[in-house]
Write a protein that holds these residues in place. Structure first.
Motif, PDB file in Angstrom:
ATOM      1  N   VAL A  31       0.841  -1.180   0.000  1.00  0.00           N
ATOM      2  CA  VAL A  31       0.000   0.000   0.000  1.00  0.00           C
ATOM      3  C   VAL A  31       0.881   1.237   0.000  1.00  0.00           C
ATOM      4  N   GLY A  32       0.645   2.107  -0.944  1.00  0.00           N
ATOM      5  CA  GLY A  32       1.382   3.354  -1.006  1.00  0.00           C
ATOM      6  C   GLY A  32       0.679   4.451  -0.247  1.00  0.00           C
ATOM      7  N   ASP A  33       0.465   5.568  -0.908  1.00  0.00           N
ATOM      8  CA  ASP A  33      -0.212   6.685  -0.260  1.00  0.00           C
ATOM      9  C   ASP A  33      -1.621   6.309   0.156  1.00  0.00           C
ATOM     10  N   MET A  34      -2.039   6.830   1.289  1.00  0.00           N
ATOM     11  CA  MET A  34      -3.409   6.710   1.741  1.00  0.00           C
ATOM     12  C   MET A  34      -3.873   8.088   2.182  1.00  0.00           C
ATOM     13  N   GLY A  35      -5.167   8.237   2.302  1.00  0.00           N
ATOM     14  CA  GLY A  35      -5.662   9.520   2.745  1.00  0.00           C
ATOM     15  C   GLY A  35      -7.162   9.565   2.863  1.00  0.00           C
ATOM     16  N   TRP A  36      -7.616  10.754   3.173  1.00  0.00           N
ATOM     17  CA  TRP A  36      -9.033  11.011   3.349  1.00  0.00           C
ATOM     18  C   TRP A  36      -9.492  12.095   2.395  1.00  0.00           C
ATOM     19  N   TYR A  37     -10.624  11.866   1.800  1.00  0.00           N
ATOM     20  CA  TYR A  37     -11.314  12.843   0.991  1.00  0.00           C
ATOM     21  C   TYR A  37     -12.721  12.983   1.542  1.00  0.00           C
ATOM     22  N   ARG A  38     -13.339  14.102   1.262  1.00  0.00           N
ATOM     23  CA  ARG A  38     -14.696  14.287   1.754  1.00  0.00           C
ATOM     24  C   ARG A  38     -15.557  14.942   0.694  1.00  0.00           C
ATOM     25  N   GLN A  44     -18.235  18.962  -4.651  1.00  0.00           N
ATOM     26  CA  GLN A  44     -17.336  17.970  -5.217  1.00  0.00           C
ATOM     27  C   GLN A  44     -16.497  17.319  -4.123  1.00  0.00           C
ATOM     28  N   ARG A  45     -15.978  16.148  -4.416  1.00  0.00           N
ATOM     29  CA  ARG A  45     -15.106  15.469  -3.485  1.00  0.00           C
ATOM     30  C   ARG A  45     -13.742  16.145  -3.479  1.00  0.00           C
ATOM     31  N   VAL A  46     -13.241  16.428  -2.292  1.00  0.00           N
ATOM     32  CA  VAL A  46     -11.975  17.139  -2.157  1.00  0.00           C
ATOM     33  C   VAL A  46     -11.069  16.407  -1.177  1.00  0.00           C
ATOM     34  N   MET A  47      -9.783  16.624  -1.345  1.00  0.00           N
ATOM     35  CA  MET A  47      -8.806  16.024  -0.461  1.00  0.00           C
ATOM     36  C   MET A  47      -8.852  16.682   0.905  1.00  0.00           C
ATOM     37  N   GLY A  54       5.997   6.464   4.173  1.00  0.00           N
ATOM     38  CA  GLY A  54       7.027   6.983   5.051  1.00  0.00           C
ATOM     39  C   GLY A  54       6.551   8.080   5.980  1.00  0.00           C
ATOM     40  N   ASP A  55       5.243   8.230   6.128  1.00  0.00           N
ATOM     41  CA  ASP A  55       4.614   9.160   7.068  1.00  0.00           C
ATOM     42  C   ASP A  55       4.742  10.624   6.649  1.00  0.00           C
ATOM     43  N   ARG A  56       4.978  10.872   5.393  1.00  0.00           N
ATOM     44  CA  ARG A  56       4.914  12.240   4.911  1.00  0.00           C
ATOM     45  C   ARG A  56       3.453  12.625   4.748  1.00  0.00           C
ATOM     46  N   THR A  57       3.076  13.745   5.322  1.00  0.00           N
ATOM     47  CA  THR A  57       1.674  14.144   5.349  1.00  0.00           C
ATOM     48  C   THR A  57       1.427  15.379   4.505  1.00  0.00           C
ATOM     49  N   ASN A  58       0.201  15.495   4.086  1.00  0.00           N
ATOM     50  CA  ASN A  58      -0.243  16.649   3.342  1.00  0.00           C
ATOM     51  C   ASN A  58      -1.670  16.960   3.782  1.00  0.00           C
ATOM     52  N   TYR A  59      -1.926  18.223   4.083  1.00  0.00           N
ATOM     53  CA  TYR A  59      -3.233  18.633   4.579  1.00  0.00           C
ATOM     54  C   TYR A  59      -3.819  19.712   3.697  1.00  0.00           C
ATOM     55  N   ALA A  60      -5.090  19.585   3.424  1.00  0.00           N
ATOM     56  CA  ALA A  60      -5.798  20.685   2.811  1.00  0.00           C
ATOM     57  C   ALA A  60      -5.876  21.836   3.798  1.00  0.00           C
ATOM     58  N   GLU A  61      -5.980  23.033   3.266  1.00  0.00           N
ATOM     59  CA  GLU A  61      -6.013  24.210   4.117  1.00  0.00           C
ATOM     60  C   GLU A  61      -7.159  24.139   5.130  1.00  0.00           C
ATOM     61  N   SER A  62      -8.246  23.525   4.749  1.00  0.00           N
ATOM     62  CA  SER A  62      -9.416  23.468   5.610  1.00  0.00           C
ATOM     63  C   SER A  62      -9.157  22.745   6.927  1.00  0.00           C
ATOM     64  N   GLY A  63      -8.243  21.779   6.910  1.00  0.00           N
ATOM     65  CA  GLY A  63      -7.997  20.981   8.094  1.00  0.00           C
ATOM     66  C   GLY A  63      -6.701  21.264   8.818  1.00  0.00           C
ATOM     67  N   ARG A  66      -6.127  21.420  12.708  1.00  0.00           N
ATOM     68  CA  ARG A  66      -7.248  20.750  13.371  1.00  0.00           C
ATOM     69  C   ARG A  66      -7.257  19.242  13.152  1.00  0.00           C
ATOM     70  N   PHE A  67      -6.768  18.813  12.005  1.00  0.00           N
ATOM     71  CA  PHE A  67      -6.789  17.393  11.654  1.00  0.00           C
ATOM     72  C   PHE A  67      -5.383  16.824  11.728  1.00  0.00           C
ATOM     73  N   ASP A  68      -5.283  15.599  12.187  1.00  0.00           N
ATOM     74  CA  ASP A  68      -3.998  14.932  12.332  1.00  0.00           C
ATOM     75  C   ASP A  68      -4.114  13.514  11.803  1.00  0.00           C
ATOM     76  N   ILE A  69      -3.427  13.229  10.710  1.00  0.00           N
ATOM     77  CA  ILE A  69      -3.477  11.908  10.103  1.00  0.00           C
ATOM     78  C   ILE A  69      -2.278  11.090  10.562  1.00  0.00           C
ATOM     79  N   SER A  70      -2.502   9.809  10.759  1.00  0.00           N
ATOM     80  CA  SER A  70      -1.441   8.901  11.162  1.00  0.00           C
ATOM     81  C   SER A  70      -1.610   7.577  10.437  1.00  0.00           C
ATOM     82  N   ARG A  71      -0.581   6.736  10.544  1.00  0.00           N
ATOM     83  CA  ARG A  71      -0.572   5.519   9.739  1.00  0.00           C
ATOM     84  C   ARG A  71       0.092   4.374  10.485  1.00  0.00           C
ATOM     85  N   ASP A  72      -0.426   3.185  10.276  1.00  0.00           N
ATOM     86  CA  ASP A  72       0.152   1.951  10.785  1.00  0.00           C
ATOM     87  C   ASP A  72       0.356   1.042   9.581  1.00  0.00           C
TER      88      ASP A  72
END
Length: 120
Positions: A31-38, A44-47, A54-63, A66-72
């Protein structure tokens, strides 16, 4: 076949918090990149946020802030802790994953979504 299953959606008051989780399973080689869209009603659906293997994160300005993504990686699982939720965060949240299947096919997969409703 690969499945992404999201959990954690629900109703929360403005200013409250929720944590969403997503687990990828099935015919997975890696599994490569994972993430959340809403997707909000009529929008429209947005990131929302993404995280690499490798735990590199990217956040939309909206979050941001406030939002914190993590991975196992061992569990092919991601989570996002969402704090200070606003009514504008109300949406169906979809888990996304770049997956190399056991058949060595590189494909994008989506979960069925989990509804987050922020309302008093």
């Amino acid at each position: 076949q690969v499945q992404l299953v999201e959990t954690g959606g629900g109703l929360v008051q403005p200013g409250g918090s929720l944590t969403l989780s997503c687990v990828a399973s099935g015919s997975i080689f890696s599994v490569g990149d994972m993430g959340w869209y809403r997707q909000a009603p009529g929008e429209q659906r947005v990131m929302v946020d993404t995280i690499s293997k490798g735990d590199r994160t990217n956040y939309a300005e909206s979050g941001k802030g406030r939002f914190d993504i993590s991975r196992d990686n061992a569990k092919n699982k991601i989570s996002v802790q969402m704090d200070s939720l606003k009514p504008e965060d109300t949406a169906v949240y979809f888990c996304y994953a770049d997956v190399v299947t056991r058949g060595k096919n590189c494909m994008d997969y989506w979960g069925n979504g989990t509804l987050v409703t922020v309302s008093a």
